[in-house]
Each structure stands twice: as C-alpha cells, then as structure tokens.
Design a protein around this motif. Structure first.
Motif, PDB file in Angstrom:
ATOM      1  N   TYR A 125       0.839  -1.208   0.000  1.00 48.04           N
ATOM      2  CA  TYR A 125       0.000   0.000   0.000  1.00 48.04           C
ATOM      3  C   TYR A 125       0.873   1.257   0.000  1.00 48.04           C
ATOM      4  O   TYR A 125       1.966   1.262   0.565  1.00 48.04           O
ATOM      5  CB  TYR A 125      -0.893   0.033   1.242  1.00 48.04           C
ATOM      6  N   TRP A 126       0.353   2.306  -0.618  1.00 50.75           N
ATOM      7  CA  TRP A 126       1.046   3.591  -0.641  1.00 50.75           C
ATOM      8  C   TRP A 126       0.072   4.683  -0.213  1.00 50.75           C
ATOM      9  O   TRP A 126      -1.081   4.694  -0.639  1.00 50.75           O
ATOM     10  CB  TRP A 126       1.591   3.890  -2.038  1.00 50.75           C
ATOM     11  N   ALA A 133       2.898   2.767  -6.487  1.00 48.33           N
ATOM     12  CA  ALA A 133       3.971   3.569  -5.895  1.00 48.33           C
ATOM     13  C   ALA A 133       4.145   4.871  -6.670  1.00 48.33           C
ATOM     14  O   ALA A 133       3.970   4.909  -7.890  1.00 48.33           O
ATOM     15  CB  ALA A 133       5.276   2.779  -5.914  1.00 48.33           C
ATOM     16  N   ALA A 138      10.708   5.227  -4.628  1.00 53.72           N
ATOM     17  CA  ALA A 138       9.879   4.751  -3.520  1.00 53.72           C
ATOM     18  C   ALA A 138       9.905   3.227  -3.437  1.00 53.72           C
ATOM     19  O   ALA A 138       9.937   2.659  -2.339  1.00 53.72           O
ATOM     20  CB  ALA A 138       8.446   5.253  -3.684  1.00 53.72           C
ATOM     21  N   ASP A 142      11.468   1.254   0.065  1.00 58.43           N
ATOM     22  CA  ASP A 142      10.792   0.269   0.911  1.00 58.43           C
ATOM     23  C   ASP A 142      11.685  -0.941   1.179  1.00 58.43           C
ATOM     24  O   ASP A 142      11.759  -1.450   2.300  1.00 58.43           O
ATOM     25  CB  ASP A 142       9.489  -0.186   0.240  1.00 58.43           C
ATOM     26  N   GLU A 161       3.785  -6.978  -7.829  1.00 64.45           N
ATOM     27  CA  GLU A 161       4.311  -5.635  -8.035  1.00 64.45           C
ATOM     28  C   GLU A 161       4.787  -5.432  -9.483  1.00 64.45           C
ATOM     29  O   GLU A 161       4.964  -6.403 -10.220  1.00 64.45           O
ATOM     30  CB  GLU A 161       5.485  -5.385  -7.079  1.00 64.45           C
TER      31      GLU A 161
END
Length: 217
Positions: A125-126, A133, A138, A142, A161
């Motif tokens: 989650y962002w 993202a 970013a 992470d 992803e």
C-alpha cells in the motif's frame, strides 16, 4: 522478427545457466548469440538456432545471496540472413533453493546452506497511490528500509508488483515469498481464471533470483 521473451534458469549444480530464447516472426532458421558478461567482460558465449535452449557454463561462479547479491549481465542478439535484427539485455543471479530435512524437519536452504529467514508481510500500500507507488525511488526505499531494519525477506502479500520492485529486490539482495492473489476460487469459472493467472505469474517472475517461494493459497 524479434525476441519476445527470455526464460533464464540458473543451475548451480551444473555450474551454468540455461537460457531459452522465444522469438516471434522469422522462418525458424534465425540464429541467436547468447552472452554472459561480468563487469563488462564476456565470460561465456553460445550461438545456434534461435528457437532453442542455450546452456552457458560459468567458471568460478559467484553466487547470489542476501549477503552478496551478485548479478551477471546477459545479452542476446538475433540474426536473420546474417543481419542483426534484434538485441536484448537482461541479468540473472546464480543461486540454488532446496529443501533439506534437518532432524526430520524440512528446512529451506540457499546455496546448500541453511538460512534463517526473518521477514515482513508487505501488502504494497502507498499513502498517495493506494496500490501504485509514486516513483521508482519509492519502490527501492521500501526494500532498503526493510534491510536496514534487519529483515532479509519480504512476503509480497496478495499482490504482484511492477517488475521494477523485483529488480530492486534482485539488486539489493532481498528474498521474496510471492503470494498468488486470490479471488473467486469456489466456482469453476473462478478456478479456471486462477489457474490461468497463476501460470502467468510463475512465467512473469521466473527470472528473478530474489523470488524463492510461491505462496499459492
């Protein structure tokens, strides 16, 4: 005539890598040249019919691990009638995942050594993009933060992803347990889609050395 995809499978026991070149177009007589490079220097080269598998031996193999995420560069050139018509570049890591019984209990081994995996469940989650993202930095941040906190594993929970996330996991030496996202799995319709999408996920992420386990349910 072009290279559509590569399937890269390291074989630590045999000391080399198997590269399958998938080609679209052409008459089947096209030739491919596959090169493994380290620090810009060619360490293994094979040539032959493009539609096939190429096993390239690698001497003095440098293994991939969280402590040393060593990656080899890969270049594939495609020739038709003697002319270069396409070329692609990729990378891979030489690593072996196995299950070894220890006092009757199966353990996950990396490169023939036991490795205690301490991980975080990452749902991806962002705050400003929900499942997306904001930047490539970013994605990297992470994974770097997880490493800084002492983790060597991320379980990617119920999400696949973008390829860049796995790229950074490969580069930074983060182990990944990859979940298969689940939806309607109690109807014939849902099961058919599940099987299709599971096969696609396995194919899509096959080349990433960071992915060491598949969580299918």
């Amino acid at each position: 005539t072009r290279v559509t995809s590569l399937r890269i499978t390291p074989d630590v026991d045999l000391g080399g890598v198997l590269v399958e070149v998938n080609v679209d177009g052409g008459d089947g007589a096209d030739l491919a040249q596959v090169s493994v490079k380290q620090d810009g220097r060619s360490v293994s080269v094979k040539s032959g019919l493009a539609l096939g598998a190429f096993f390239l031996p690698i001497h003095n193999v440098s293994l991939w691990s969280p402590a040393d995420p060593h990656l080899y560069d890969l270049e594939v050139k495609l020739f038709a009638d003697g002319a270069l018509v396409d070329s692609v570049r990729s990378y891979f890591g030489m690593r072996k995942i196995s299950i070894v019984p220890v006092e009757g209990i199966p353990r996950i081994y990396l490169n023939e050594q036991p490795l205690f995996q301490m991980g975080v469940l990452d749902q991806g989650y962002w705050p400003d993009g929900l499942y997306t993202a904001p930047t490539d930095d970013a994605l990297r941040y992470d994974i770097e933060t997880a490493r800084a906190l002492g983790y060597n594993l991320i379980r990617k929970h119920m999400k696949i992803e973008p390829s860049r996330w796995y790229y950074w996991a490969d580069r930074l030496g983060m182990l990944v347990w990859q979940d298969m996202p689940m939806g309607n799995n109690w109807s014939d319709w849902g099961r058919a889609h599940y099987r299709d999408e599971l096969a696609r996920m396995l194919s899509q992420l096959h080349n990433h050395p960071s992915v060491i386990s598949w969580v299918i349910f």
